[in-house]
Design an enzyme around this catalytic site. Structure first.
Site, PDB file in Angstrom:
ATOM      1  N   GLU A  35      -1.698  -3.102  -0.939  1.00 49.93           N
ATOM      2  CA  GLU A  35      -1.593  -4.367  -0.881  1.00 49.93           C
ATOM      3  C   GLU A  35      -2.239  -4.940   0.380  1.00 49.93           C
ATOM      4  OE1 GLU A  35       2.453  -6.241  -0.501  1.00 49.93           O
ATOM      5  OE2 GLU A  35       1.432  -8.198  -0.430  1.00 49.93           O
ATOM      6  N   ARG A 261       7.631   9.646   0.791  1.00 45.06           N
ATOM      7  CA  ARG A 261       6.369   8.771   1.872  1.00 45.06           C
ATOM      8  C   ARG A 261       6.715   9.807   3.134  1.00 45.06           C
ATOM      9  NH1 ARG A 261       6.996   3.758   1.347  1.00 45.06           N
ATOM     10  NH2 ARG A 261       6.105   3.061   3.308  1.00 45.06           N
ATOM     11  N   LYS A 271       3.919  -1.798   7.330  1.00 51.21           N
ATOM     12  CA  LYS A 271       3.049  -2.628   8.016  1.00 51.21           C
ATOM     13  C   LYS A 271       3.708  -3.895   8.838  1.00 51.21           C
ATOM     14  CE  LYS A 271       1.104  -2.271   3.852  1.00 51.21           C
ATOM     15  NZ  LYS A 271       0.320  -2.699   2.875  1.00 51.21           N
TER      16      LYS A 271
END
Ligand code: ATP
Ligand code: MG
Length: 554
Positions: A35, A261, A271
């Site tokens: 994204e 992850r 982020k």
């Protein structure tokens, strides 16, 4: 660094091997779907190496797709930085760059199809009411009063949404699945919402935007993705991924597979948190060399090969874990140890006068650029009467363990002569200002002829021929292994993560250093020329040894 040639094996590659063997797929097609709401970080590198690595090893395809359904949080600058980072890491996407927003027309069409099939409805519950109706993990939800609106009416309402005839938040389009499902994501999830926002790709064409879960699976299918690899938090969402694709007219049905992850000690990876560090000025920007971003690591002096090697070493599993920072640092240290030329730099200088060396004379010594690799060539080192050595390399008195320069004793200057400390000047506070030495002219590249042993070797530069540069000493950004666990992670920032040395003394050859070129400053660590500053600035990449391992084991 020679990247280990053999392919990694992991549970995802095992699935792919089976799918190719059974003929389920002729060719793999993966994608990396960021994204564009921030810079990529080392966690993304894991996903990039996985997806593009599969394409490389299986001669498959890999798309770069911007998952851009949140116009308010996204920015075209992030779109650019992401492309640059993926390329810098050494990967090339197949075909044109993809954008989920390219599919807004098709996505809209599939939403209409769901409505026509009685599988989606426009819901006017307020966010608070919707929460109440959703139920909890232990209690089923309740059906929305709008759930049974007739198809024709839903079509008209959705069209009104599209035309901007409702206010933001007034209504949403929901999939009609199962309000009693044990998977919360299946309790009539929102698939479209109203946002009067300008989009970086589609401008003002749309005021309704599809939700991630609806968009992602359809984008994958439209692109012919075979294996849709994502992180474990999307495990439940797989039910919705499959439900959408099972209920619309689309032939392709990619398989979603989840892996754990990357979490890395002494840093944060979300982020949102990284953005907070940037916005609140805790760091200089997304590419600050202390940031775990690809751009930050690059500026710090990490090479693409070192990051790919790190991703190989951590592997791909379903186990959640926290990787030690030392593991990342070992990868760049191994790379630079092999590939970085050596140079000398004195960061905290004291002046040395070689009293038996002629004033004004310059002797051009030749030094190898790498101790084990002749192909890296040599460079000239000017040797003069006045030199600098590192302040910590001289002691008035010291025991035998101190293998450097001690008053009345000898030491070898790296790539040069043996010198002996004779006397020194000091200021009123007792700081040594000048050290007076003699040198043995018969010791260049050989031991003293009378057989006396000189053990220590220290680095030096010519005081009259050195150049000055700023050297930035970087340390870990946080002082605790898991800052994300703190109530306020910004309270755990390491106040000593950056120490600036303004007039470090460097050997003259370093004036030619190219941006991002890495060096081993002998005995000091690995440094790379900053890629932003127009003056000469070197960023510390990593120390010569893992000093933190000692601290952590203590
Ligand atoms: P963040 O939580 O840092 O904002 P994200 O998952 O929202 O990350 P995306 O841009 O959506 O960021 O991620 C793009 C791809 O990278 C996704 O497939 C995602 O699963 C993967 N990814 C993101 N963070 C990590 C990580 N720490 N380890 C491995 N893969 C990751
Ligand atoms: Mg995301």
């Amino acid at each position: 660094m020679a990247e280990i040639e053999n392919r990694p094996t992991n549970f995802i590659r095992t699935i792919i091997d089976a799918d190719l063997a059974s003929g389920k797929h002729q060719q793999t097609h993966t994608r990396f779907p960021p994204e564009p709401n921030g810079f990529l970080h080392i966690g993304h590198a894991k996903s990039i190496c996985l997806n593009f690595g599969i394409a490389q090893d299986y001669k498959g395809l890999c798309n770069l797709r911007f998952d851009d359904t949140n116009p308010e949080k996204e920015d075209i600058n992030y779109v650019k930085s992401i492309q640059e980072d993926v390329s810098w890491l050494g990967f090339k996407w197949d075909g044109d760059i993809c954008y989920s927003s390219n599919y807004f027309d098709q996505l809209h069409g599939y939403a209409v199809e769901l409505i026509e099939k009685g599988l989606a409805y426009v819901c006017f519950l307020s966010p608070d009411q919707a929460r109440e109706y959703r139920g909890t993990l232990t209690e089923p939800g309740k059906n929305s009063p709008y759930r049974d609106t007739p198809v024709e009416e839903n079509l008209a309402l959705f069209e009104k949404m599209r035309k901007g005839e409702f206010k933001e938040g007034e209504c949403v389009l929901r999939a009609k699945i199962d309000m009693a499902s044990s998977f919360m994501v299946l309790r009539d999830p929102i698939i479209y919402r109203i946002r009067f926002a300008h989009h970086h790709q589609t401008g003002d064409k749309w005021c309704i935007y599809p939700m991630y879960d609806f968009t992602h699976c359809i984008s994958d299918a439209l692109e012919g993705i075979t294996h849709s690899l994502c992180t474990l938090e999307f495990q439940d969402n797989r039910r919705l991924y499959d439900w959408v694709l099972d209920n619309i007219s689309i032939d392709c049905h990619p398989q979603q597979i989840e892996f754990s992850r990357l979490n890395l000690e002494y840093t944060v990876m979300s982020k949102r948190k990284l953005n907070e560090l940037v916005v609140n000025g805790h760091v200089e920007g997304w590419d600050d060399p202390r940031m775990p971003t690809i751009a930050g690591l690059r500026r710090r002096g990490y090479t693409p090969a070192s990051i790919r090697e790190f991703c190989k070493r951590i592997g791909i599993t379903k186990q959640d874990n926290m990787v030690e920072m030392g593991m990342l640092e070992a990868c760049i240290r191994d790379d630079l140890n092999e590939n970085a030329p050596r140079a000398m730099a004195v960061l905290d200088p004291i002046k040395v006068v070689i009293e038996n060396f002629e004033e004004g004379k310059v002797e051009h010594l030749v030094a190898p650029n790498h101790p084990n690799d002749e192909s890296m060539g040599t460079r000239e080192l000017p040797f003069t009467r006045e030199l600098y050595i590192e302040r910590e390399d001289f002691r008035v008195e010291a025991n035998k363990k101190f293998k450097r320069l001690v008053l009345g004793k000898e030491v070898r200057l790296r790539n040069a002569y043996v010198i002996k400390a004779e006397r020194f000047d000091e200021d009123a506070e007792g700081n040594i200002t000048t050290l007076y030495c003699s040198y043995d002219a018969d010791t260049l590249g050989k031991n003293p002829s009378d057989g006396r042993k000189v053990k220590g070797v220290i680095h030096w530069v010519s005081a009259t021929h050195c150049i000055e540069a700023q050297v930035r000493q970087y340390d870990r950004l946080f002082s605790v292994p898991n800052p994300a666990a703190a109530e306020d992670f910004t309270q755990t920032l390491n106040p000593e993560s950056l120490v600036i040395i303004n007039q470090a003394k460097l050997e003259p050859s370093l004036a030619q250093a190219k941006a991002e070129q890495g060096f081993q400053f002998e005995r000091m660590g690995y440094y790379s020329r900053d890629n932003k500053a127009s003056e000469l600035v070197f960023n510390q990449t990593v120390g010569l040894r893992d000093s933190w391992a000692k601290i952590e084991n203590a």
